[in-house]
Design an enzyme around this catalytic site. Structure first.
Site, PDB file in Angstrom:
ATOM      1  N   HIS A   1       0.793  -1.230   0.000  1.00 36.12           N
ATOM      2  CA  HIS A   1       0.000   0.000   0.000  1.00 36.12           C
ATOM      3  C   HIS A   1       0.829   1.286   0.000  1.00 36.12           C
ATOM      4  O   HIS A   1       0.288   2.371  -0.062  1.00 36.12           O
ATOM      5  CB  HIS A   1      -0.930   0.030   1.213  1.00 36.12           C
ATOM      6  CG  HIS A   1      -0.212   0.315   2.501  1.00 36.12           C
ATOM      7  ND1 HIS A   1       0.478  -0.646   3.189  1.00 36.12           N
ATOM      8  CD2 HIS A   1      -0.062   1.459   3.204  1.00 36.12           C
ATOM      9  CE1 HIS A   1       1.014  -0.110   4.256  1.00 36.12           C
ATOM     10  NE2 HIS A   1       0.712   1.167   4.301  1.00 36.12           N
TER      11      HIS A   1
HETATM   12  C1  UD1 Z   1      -1.828   5.509   6.183  1.00 31.72           C
HETATM   13  C2  UD1 Z   1      -0.470   5.935   6.744  1.00 31.72           C
HETATM   14  C3  UD1 Z   1       0.540   4.809   6.555  1.00 31.72           C
HETATM   15  C4  UD1 Z   1       0.018   3.503   7.128  1.00 31.72           C
HETATM   16  C5  UD1 Z   1      -1.326   3.198   6.472  1.00 31.72           C
HETATM   17  C6  UD1 Z   1      -1.936   1.903   6.964  1.00 31.72           C
HETATM   18  C7  UD1 Z   1       0.067   8.334   6.610  1.00 31.72           C
HETATM   19  C8  UD1 Z   1       0.901   9.336   5.925  1.00 31.72           C
HETATM   20  N1  UD1 Z   1       0.055   7.108   6.054  1.00 31.72           N
HETATM   21  O1  UD1 Z   1      -1.689   5.383   4.779  1.00 31.72           O
HETATM   22  O2  UD1 Z   1       1.732   5.146   7.222  1.00 31.72           O
HETATM   23  O3  UD1 Z   1       0.936   2.471   6.848  1.00 31.72           O
HETATM   24  O4  UD1 Z   1      -2.212   4.290   6.780  1.00 31.72           O
HETATM   25  O5  UD1 Z   1      -3.138   1.650   6.350  1.00 31.72           O
HETATM   26  O6  UD1 Z   1      -0.565   8.646   7.601  1.00 31.72           O
HETATM   27  N2  UD1 Z   1      -9.478   4.711   2.973  1.00 31.72           N
HETATM   28  C9  UD1 Z   1     -10.660   4.028   3.129  1.00 31.72           C
HETATM   29  N3  UD1 Z   1     -11.058   3.688   4.386  1.00 31.72           N
HETATM   30  C10 UD1 Z   1     -10.322   4.012   5.468  1.00 31.72           C
HETATM   31  C11 UD1 Z   1      -9.119   4.709   5.299  1.00 31.72           C
HETATM   32  C12 UD1 Z   1      -8.696   5.056   4.047  1.00 31.72           C
HETATM   33  O7  UD1 Z   1     -11.357   3.736   2.173  1.00 31.72           O
HETATM   34  O8  UD1 Z   1     -10.739   3.680   6.592  1.00 31.72           O
HETATM   35  C13 UD1 Z   1      -9.038   5.091   1.621  1.00 31.72           C
HETATM   36  C14 UD1 Z   1      -9.356   6.529   1.306  1.00 31.72           C
HETATM   37  O9  UD1 Z   1      -9.762   6.595   0.012  1.00 31.72           O
HETATM   38  C15 UD1 Z   1      -8.029   7.249   1.497  1.00 31.72           C
HETATM   39  C16 UD1 Z   1      -7.027   6.160   1.128  1.00 31.72           C
HETATM   40  O10 UD1 Z   1      -7.634   4.938   1.524  1.00 31.72           O
HETATM   41  O11 UD1 Z   1      -7.891   8.364   0.687  1.00 31.72           O
HETATM   42  C17 UD1 Z   1      -5.700   6.313   1.815  1.00 31.72           C
HETATM   43  O12 UD1 Z   1      -5.864   6.514   3.217  1.00 31.72           O
HETATM   44  P1  UD1 Z   1      -4.838   7.470   4.033  1.00 31.72           P
HETATM   45  O13 UD1 Z   1      -5.162   7.465   5.463  1.00 31.72           O
HETATM   46  O14 UD1 Z   1      -4.773   8.766   3.337  1.00 31.72           O
HETATM   47  O15 UD1 Z   1      -3.434   6.804   3.791  1.00 31.72           O
HETATM   48  P2  UD1 Z   1      -2.978   5.279   3.830  1.00 31.72           P
HETATM   49  O16 UD1 Z   1      -2.467   4.964   2.475  1.00 31.72           O
HETATM   50  O17 UD1 Z   1      -4.000   4.380   4.419  1.00 31.72           O
END
Ligand code: UD1
Length: 364
Positions: free
Chosen positions: A204
């Site tokens: 990811h």
């Molecule tokens: C975040 C952390 C990363 C961690 C990862 C674990 C930062 C910079 N990154 O990255 O260090 O390893 O979490 O998962 O904080 N989304 C959903 N449902 C959710 C959460 C996210 O659908 O509950 C989708 C959304 O479209 C979102 C995307 O996933 O835009 C990315 O989520 P985000 O929290 O921005 O970053 P991660 O890639 O999950």
């Protein structure tokens, strides 16, 4: 003494669980703040249920967005909470956007900041987490590190010796506590897997999934690895969206020896990790969990901020390189996927207890 314990994204929940528990047992008045960075049930609520984390006292419901937007939104929503609750300290864990956002809010209000999992460095500023780590450590009053490299890094950055504590690994506290329960999970049956006859893949990181070029490499890597062993891929929402946008969804779902499932709950995932032949990952937590379990891990990154997983544990770096990953899997299979390594010192299930004791000694 009152401490606000912050969590926001999936890897935070396994870290905050033992801390909240140890604080309660030590008589520390603590409140849980969920920033809402992760909000889907499979990325958040399921972890609270399974890890028996009390319901958050406050949920900031910040949600997704660009890094600037998400960080700013968490800061904006956390500030009134700190003003209202008047804690003696704010505790943050790990390296996600919630970590730096709440840390910064606390110190600007003159509140002491505690960082758990301090000092880790990949020395790669292209990683958003590396920026979060450096900034959070530079403003923290108490720095709890999980491995000796953290002490070296903080020393080099001029952090005062008396603020740095080698506490051990809180994520491994949770792993040892839940391992026997994971033995009851029926996930292998549900996904049609047999012990030691599959690989678990997680992917990811932005550097691996945010460009078409890296997604093509990932696809090739999965294809080549699947020629050797069955692969199970619990698909992160970010990666799912990326494959779709790059037009690679059909290529991936068409891989014969690949089982794709939604993000798994903690217990099911731990069952996979403790019974698979090997893990392929770009996650930080999985590198540590496989080291604690003595299971081989191939890390699909060029660097790691957790060097002890290589020097003492079971981890090898291959980058997102199909050739290197395939030859490492072959090498391991020739040795029946036996891992050579040991569980690092203080990864013993008692890190959170040590943190609670030190916090009382320092802040009371
Ligand atoms: C975040 C952390 C990363 C961690 C990862 C674990 C930062 C910079 N990154 O990255 O260090 O390893 O979490 O998962 O904080 N989304 C959903 N449902 C959710 C959460 C996210 O659908 O509950 C989708 C959304 O479209 C979102 C995307 O996933 O835009 C990315 O989520 P985000 O929290 O921005 O970053 P991660 O890639 O999950």
């Amino acid at each position: 003494m009152k401490i606000l314990c912050v969590c926001g994204a999936r890897p935070n929940f396994m870290k905050i669980a033992p801390i909240v528990d140890a604080f309660s047992k030590a008589g520390i008045d603590r409140a849980i703040v969920h920033t809402g960075q992760h909000y889907s049930p499979e990325m958040s609520r399921n972890f609270f249920d399974q890890l028996e984390i009390p319901k958050p006292d406050v949920n900031l419901e910040a949600g997704p967005g660009s890094h600037a937007f998400q960080t700013a939104e968490i800061i904006r929503r956390f500030e009134p909470v700190v003003i209202d609750q008047k804690p003696d300290a704010v505790l943050v864990v790990g390296d996600v956007n919630s970590t730096i956002a709440c840390g910064l809010t606390a110190v600007k209000l003159g509140i002491k900041l505690i960082h758990v999992e301090a000092g880790l460095r990949s020395f790669d500023k292209a990683m958003p987490e590396e920026i979060n780590r450096i900034l959070t450590d530079s403003i923290s009053d108490m720095l709890f590190v999980s491995e000796p490299s953290g002490i070296e890094n903080l020393r080099r950055e001029g952090r005062p010796e008396e603020a740095v504590f080698l506490a051990g690994n809180v994520m491994i506290d949770t792993l040892f506590k839940r391992l026997s329960k994971a033995g009851n999970s029926d996930i292998l049956k549900r996904l049609g897997l047999k012990e030691k006859e599959f690989l678990t893949l997680t992917l990811h990181r932005p550097e691996n999934v945010d460009s078409r070029e890296s997604l093509l490499k990932a696809a090739e890597l999965i294809e080549r690895a699947s020629e050797q062993l069955k692969i199970v891929l619990p698909l992160h929402p970010r990666t799912k969206r990326a494959f779709k946008q790059a037009g690679l969804e059909e290529r991936i779902t068409g891989i014969e020896n690949l089982v794709i499932c939604p993000p798994l709950n903690y217990i099911d995932f731990l069952r996979l990790l403790s019974t698979n032949a090997c893990a392929l990952t770009d996650s930080g937590g999985v590198q540590e969990e496989t080291t604690a379990l003595g299971i081989p891990c191939i890390t699909l990154r060029k660097n790691t901020e957790r060097p002890i997983t290589i020097t003492e544990g079971t981890n090898t770096l291959t980058g997102l390189n199909p050739e290197k990953a395939a030859s490492q899997i072959k090498k391991l299979s020739e040795n029946n996927f036996k891992a050579e390594g040991r569980c690092p010192k203080l990864w013993d299930g008692k890190a959170a207890e040590r943190i609670a004791a030190e916090v009382i000694k320092t802040l009371a």
